[in-house]
Design a protein around this motif. Structure first.
Motif, PDB file in Angstrom:
ATOM      1  N   GLU A   1      -4.134  -3.979  -7.240  1.00 36.54           N
ATOM      2  CA  GLU A   1      -4.107  -5.401  -6.275  1.00 36.54           C
ATOM      3  C   GLU A   1      -3.040  -6.302  -6.842  1.00 36.54           C
ATOM      4  OE1 GLU A   1      -7.244  -6.180  -9.242  1.00 36.54           O
ATOM      5  OE2 GLU A   1      -6.271  -4.470  -8.526  1.00 36.54           O
TER       6      GLU A   1
ATOM      7  N   ALA B   1      -5.892   3.385   2.608  1.00 39.24           N
ATOM      8  CA  ALA B   1      -7.138   3.408   1.501  1.00 39.24           C
ATOM      9  C   ALA B   1      -8.418   4.289   2.125  1.00 39.24           C
ATOM     10  CB  ALA B   1      -7.624   1.992   1.199  1.00 39.24           C
TER      11      ALA B   1
ATOM     12  N   VAL C   1      -1.962   2.653  -8.435  1.00 36.06           N
ATOM     13  CA  VAL C   1      -2.404   1.723  -7.106  1.00 36.06           C
ATOM     14  C   VAL C   1      -3.111   0.283  -8.054  1.00 36.06           C
ATOM     15  CG1 VAL C   1      -3.924   1.175  -5.293  1.00 36.06           C
ATOM     16  CG2 VAL C   1      -2.538   3.283  -5.137  1.00 36.06           C
TER      17      VAL C   1
ATOM     18  N   ARG D   1      -0.472  11.146  -7.702  1.00 38.14           N
ATOM     19  CA  ARG D   1      -1.181  10.097  -8.008  1.00 38.14           C
ATOM     20  C   ARG D   1      -0.472   8.899  -8.638  1.00 38.14           C
ATOM     21  NH1 ARG D   1      -3.885  11.479  -4.914  1.00 38.14           N
ATOM     22  NH2 ARG D   1      -5.648  12.691  -4.723  1.00 38.14           N
TER      23      ARG D   1
ATOM     24  N   ASN E   1      -0.220  -1.191   7.833  1.00 36.24           N
ATOM     25  CA  ASN E   1      -1.343  -0.668   6.930  1.00 36.24           C
ATOM     26  C   ASN E   1      -2.851  -1.802   6.807  1.00 36.24           C
ATOM     27  OD1 ASN E   1      -2.712   0.916   5.004  1.00 36.24           O
ATOM     28  ND2 ASN E   1      -1.623   0.007   3.156  1.00 36.24           N
ATOM     29  N   LYS E   2      -3.566  -1.261   6.430  1.00 32.81           N
ATOM     30  CA  LYS E   2      -4.858  -2.091   6.108  1.00 32.81           C
ATOM     31  C   LYS E   2      -5.618  -2.546   7.215  1.00 32.81           C
ATOM     32  CE  LYS E   2      -2.505  -3.775   1.802  1.00 32.81           C
ATOM     33  NZ  LYS E   2      -2.548  -4.859   0.674  1.00 32.81           N
TER      34      LYS E   2
ATOM     35  N   ARG F   1      -0.715   8.673  -2.291  1.00 31.53           N
ATOM     36  CA  ARG F   1      -2.202   9.248  -2.635  1.00 31.53           C
ATOM     37  C   ARG F   1      -2.742   9.678  -1.449  1.00 31.53           C
ATOM     38  NH1 ARG F   1      -3.842   7.052  -8.020  1.00 31.53           N
ATOM     39  NH2 ARG F   1      -5.826   7.924  -7.327  1.00 31.53           N
ATOM     40  N   GLY F   2      -2.710   8.970  -0.312  1.00 32.80           N
ATOM     41  CA  GLY F   2      -3.755   9.657   0.795  1.00 32.80           C
ATOM     42  C   GLY F   2      -2.958  10.942   1.565  1.00 32.80           C
TER      43      GLY F   2
ATOM     44  N   GLY G   1       0.638  -1.335   0.055  1.00 25.02           N
ATOM     45  CA  GLY G   1      -0.164   0.051  -0.104  1.00 25.02           C
ATOM     46  C   GLY G   1       0.844   1.243   0.011  1.00 25.02           C
TER      47      GLY G   1
ATOM     48  N   SER H   1       2.032   2.833  -2.584  1.00 30.17           N
ATOM     49  CA  SER H   1       1.392   4.105  -3.521  1.00 30.17           C
ATOM     50  C   SER H   1       0.069   4.789  -3.007  1.00 30.17           C
ATOM     51  CB  SER H   1       1.124   3.380  -4.945  1.00 30.17           C
ATOM     52  OG  SER H   1       2.435   3.255  -5.135  1.00 30.17           O
ATOM     53  N   THR H   2      -0.733   3.913  -2.367  1.00 34.66           N
ATOM     54  CA  THR H   2      -1.983   4.242  -1.736  1.00 34.66           C
ATOM     55  C   THR H   2      -1.634   5.323  -0.526  1.00 34.66           C
ATOM     56  OG1 THR H   2      -2.874   1.930  -2.235  1.00 34.66           O
ATOM     57  CG2 THR H   2      -4.145   3.484  -0.894  1.00 34.66           C
TER      58      THR H   2
END
Ligand SMILES: Nc1nc2c(ncn2[C@@H]2O[C@H](COP(=O)(O)OP(=O)(O)OP(=O)(O)O)[C@@H](O)[C@H]2O)c(=O)[nH]1
Ligand SMILES: [Mg+2]
Length: 316
Positions: free
Chosen positions: A85, A207, A83, A80, A176-177, A74-75, A68, A70-71
């Motif tokens: 899976e 995310a 991202v 940008r 993360n997650k 972005r966050g 995660g 890149s996520t």
């Protein structure tokens, strides 16, 4: 390393230009008042150099593929990066600016690292040069993976294979997650495992942007306590240097060779295709003691003499 150009507008000279040739007035003397000869300029040095581009970021995000990174970028910023899976979505580093109150810093998202990256596995380690200059490393872990702690060790081993200095950079450990129920369920257990290793991880959901603002503040905090790395040593500056005056005369197969920086450079710049140029050269070499040295070495009038690229007959 020749130089480290870390600021806009910095420059470095990497090769010396050739000496300018002497004009005709330089050759004038009492018995030779109107010289018509002039020297050619000397060829400049040629060097081949390798230029290495290093992105300049304050904080770099490292971790296995798909955790995660890149996520997270972005966050936290307006960047940008793609991202997806699957692993190895990010192929090139991406930078973003993170604002924390009135301050901001540059955060770099880089490709994922895997075990054996230093031997070329995955995308290798080459891209790590882009985070070599970061003062802080964010180590991002995927809380849904079986053993995030050992994931961290794998990535740290690869980091130290690349650079001991990079491996010693302060790390902000982030799991993360946490939006996933199975991750949320093991937060306590994970935290304990990290604390046993002397680490206090932060739990976030990149995310869903949970814990992101706290993380940004933490990064800014660690950054401000990390003094900027000592600036690299002053790059060596290439300056003209005086030519060595020593010379040697050697007998070679078909005559004699004169060696010596000043003598050879002077000869190579002279217009020896002109009678007047050759005369002037021998006059000058006489003053410098070259003719005497040739005589001592056994040279006779008409012998073949080489000075660098110049080949002449010795007038004796
Ligand atoms: N549930 C959940 N999924 C996430 C979160 N962050 C990232 N993901 C998912 O994880 C996958 C990988 O995300 P990326 O941001 O591309 O991961 P990466 O670390 O940049 O991956 P590479 O560029 O391949 O190294 C994507 O499917 C994301 O949607 C999160 O906080 N929660
Ligand atoms: Mg990515």
């Amino acid at each position: 390393m020749l130089a480290d150009l870390a600021e806009a507008g910095e420059s470095v000279a990497v090769a010396r230009g050739g000496l300018g040739g002497r004009g005709n007035t330089w050759f004038a003397r009492a018995e030779y008042r109107a010289p018509r000869i002039a020297q050619r300029g000397q060829a400049g040095e040629e060097v081949e150099i390798q230029l290495d581009l290093k992105l300049l970021a304050d904080v770099g995000i490292v971790g296995l593929p798909n955790v995660g990174k890149s996520t997270l970028l972005r966050g936290m910023s307006a960047a940008r990066p793609r991202v997806a899976e699957y692993p190895f979505t990010t192929l090139e580093p991406v930078l973003g600016v993170v604002d924390v109150g009135f301050e901001s810093f540059v955060l770099a998202d880089i490709p994922g690292l895997i075990e054996g990256a230093h031997k070329g596995a995955g995308l290798g380690l080459d891209f790590l040069r882009h985070i070599e200059r970061t003062r802080v490393v964010v180590h991002l872990l995927d809380g849904a993976r079986p053993d995030p702690l050992s994931d961290m060790e794998v990535v740290n081993r690869e980091l130290s294979e690349y650079s001991a200095a990079l491996a010693e950079r302060p790390q902000v450990v982030v799991v993360n997650k946490v939006d996933l129920t199975e991750v949320e369920a093991r937060v306590g257990e994970l935290e304990e495992a990290f604390v046993r290793k002397g680490l206090v991880p932060q739990f976030v959901s990149a995310a869903e942007r949970r814990g992101i603002d706290e993380l940004a503040r933490r990064m800014a905090e660690v950054l401000s306590t990390e003094r900027r790395e000592a600036p690299p040593e002053e790059p060596p500056v290439v300056r003209p240097r005086p030519l060595g005056r020593r010379f040697d005369v050697r007998r070679v197969e078909d005559g004699f060779r004169v060696e010596g920086e000043r003598v050879v450079t002077f000869a190579e710049m002279m217009p020896v295709e002109l009678e007047e140029g050759r005369q002037e050269l021998w006059w000058r070499l006489g003053r410098w003691g070259v003719s005497a040295a040739l005589r001592r070495a056994g040279a006779k009038a008409g012998d073949h003499i080489r000075l660098g690229k110049v080949e002449l007959e010795w007038p004796g």
